[in-house]
Scaffold this motif. Sequence first.
Motif: not given
Length: 227
Positions: A101-107, A118-120, A129-130, A163-172
């Motif tokens: 899982l990876v959360a992508i977030h604006d710094g 945590l919810e994401s 996705s979340a 954050p926009q959080t995803f399963q890694v295999d899908k977002i890659k």
Amino acid sequence: MTNKAAILVAGGRGTRMGGPVAKQYLPVAGQPVLMRTLSVFYQIDPAIDLILVLPSNDFSYWERLCNEYKFSVPHRVVAGGNSRFQSVRNGLDSLNPDTKLVAIHDGVRPFVDPKVILESYKVAEREGSAITVMALKDSIRKLTDDGKSFYQERQNFRLVQTPQTFQVDKIKKAFAVTELQQFTDDATVYENQGWQVTLISGNTENIKITTPEDMDYAEFIATKKFS
């Protein structure tokens, strides 16, 4: 090794701030914005693999800042690209192979609620996705090319945060495409695969610091939050 990661994107030059130092390095209540953002993710789970995406020319400056502020939150620094899409893709390419899982977030969103993060992860693990969003408070109108405007039902719209959080295999897989103009955030890249995103509620304080007025509000939030 943790199976969760967070990519904090801070590849911009901060030109709208109007000063010589990019917004992500400016102090808010005594601590640079990026350090505040990294700390939020670290506090919810010290095992999260933290990846900070910066312009390569800023690496030495960031290292000096970390020494100056005695900043010890463990993180990795990755070089950004010429666009946000390319910066995120560089971050994704640097993930450990076992990351699920990876959360992508604006710094420059240092006041995201830990409960939202945590919810994401929880929702993304289940749904794929979340995407963090907020309901609108103000009335909105749609502008047309001929100068007219029309009322829109605000209940049908949401403001998008990170954050926009995803399963890694899908977002890659989603990012393994040619960059398109309609890719305004990670959710639009994900949707390009034909997948529906799942929305979660964000928090009001999770502002994106972009202008000097945002810095003033950030100081207020930090003072209120940590006083």
